[in-house]
Design a protein around this motif. Sequence first.
Motif, short mmCIF file in Angstrom:
data_model
loop_
_atom_site.label_atom_id
_atom_site.label_comp_id
_atom_site.label_asym_id
_atom_site.label_seq_id
_atom_site.Cartn_x
_atom_site.Cartn_y
_atom_site.Cartn_z
N TYR A 1 0.69 -1.05 -0.09
CA TYR A 1 0.01 -0.05 -0.11
C TYR A 1 0.94 1.44 -0.11
N ILE B 1 1.80 4.21 -3.23
CA ILE B 1 1.55 5.60 -3.01
C ILE B 1 2.85 6.19 -3.47
N ILE C 1 -4.93 -1.30 -3.65
CA ILE C 1 -5.89 -0.11 -2.88
C ILE C 1 -5.04 1.22 -2.53
N GLY C 2 -3.53 0.92 -2.67
CA GLY C 2 -2.78 2.33 -2.74
C GLY C 2 -2.78 2.93 -4.03
N TYR D 1 -5.29 2.62 -6.38
CA TYR D 1 -6.53 3.04 -6.63
C TYR D 1 -7.43 3.40 -5.62
N ARG D 2 -7.09 4.24 -4.84
CA ARG D 2 -7.60 4.80 -3.63
C ARG D 2 -9.01 5.45 -3.59
N GLU D 3 -9.52 5.65 -5.02
CA GLU D 3 -10.65 6.28 -5.06
C GLU D 3 -11.81 5.22 -5.36
N TYR E 1 -8.45 -3.09 4.74
CA TYR E 1 -9.12 -2.09 3.64
C TYR E 1 -10.24 -1.15 4.82
N ASP F 1 -9.84 2.86 5.07
CA ASP F 1 -10.86 3.56 4.74
C ASP F 1 -11.63 4.45 5.74
N LYS G 1 -9.22 7.28 7.31
CA LYS G 1 -8.76 8.32 6.29
C LYS G 1 -8.98 9.90 6.74
#
Length: 302
Positions: free
Chosen positions: A21, A25, A157-158, A160-162, A215, A219, A222
């Motif tokens: 992750y 980024i 997930i890093g 495609y964090r959106e 995850y 989430d 954040k």
Amino acid sequence: MPLFTLTIDKAVPIFMILSGYVYSISAKNKSLKELYSFPIMKKKFIRFTVPMAITFMLYLSLMWIGGKPLTLFGVFKAVAIGDYGMGAYYYNLMIEFIFLAPILHRILKRFDTNGVILIGMLNFIYEVLSSAYGLHVALYRVIILRYLFAISLGMYIGKYRERKISPVVLVTMMVAGAIYILLPYVWEYSYRIFTYDPWGRTSMVSVLYAFPIIYIFLDGCKDYTSKTIFGKTVERIGRASYHIMYVQMIYYFVRPTFDKVVVNLSALGYFELIVNISVTVLSGIVFEMVLSRVAISLTKKN
């Protein structure tokens, strides 16, 4: 115990997910050439090696003081297979990680979600071959290929964090992973593919259980930025987590002598846990701060 297996036992898979992750980024849209540039690789290698080297030298000193000095071959073997304390093999994994991560990141960039599936398949093939041909457990534990799936999920997930992963998918993954983990306890099942004990409990299938938890946590947290007390505390501990691990190695190495000569902490009940965590976490933070300041000082001089 099932409770231990579902929590503490998942430490390394969770760290691998988080490593993927954080790396994703930091890598962002950098090219493969940039990710493999000498300055970046050198910085990462030094960051992982210096804490290990200091800890290992302290370990050798303690072994010598205890009348059990290591031979030259013993020193080489201890480093090669991570045999100088609980979790020592993690250094080997992270050195492999810095060389392998750019390729995994490139695969995800090229194939998106299918990249996770592809990397997962490579992980599975490695497990099958390891079990079929009886790869020695000492080698199996220090080869990062068994964590490819965990790393790829973290990178996904890093990068495609959106994107939002469906709750149905997360619950399905968690339940499937938990069932597999508990099979030996509830149904006395013996693993057929992930046969290495105790590593079968932290195999790629167990990652199905650990990933949704990470995850959801990432989430949900954040909004807790480094500007809040909670955010600052988590960030501080997270930045020193690698150093905390090495402090723990030495701590538990000397604990038996400390309990015998000074005070028996194991007799303190639940308070022992508070002492263990407080001492290792705070000492690890100090360890990281000292090394960081030394590194900054050396950089300014150069």
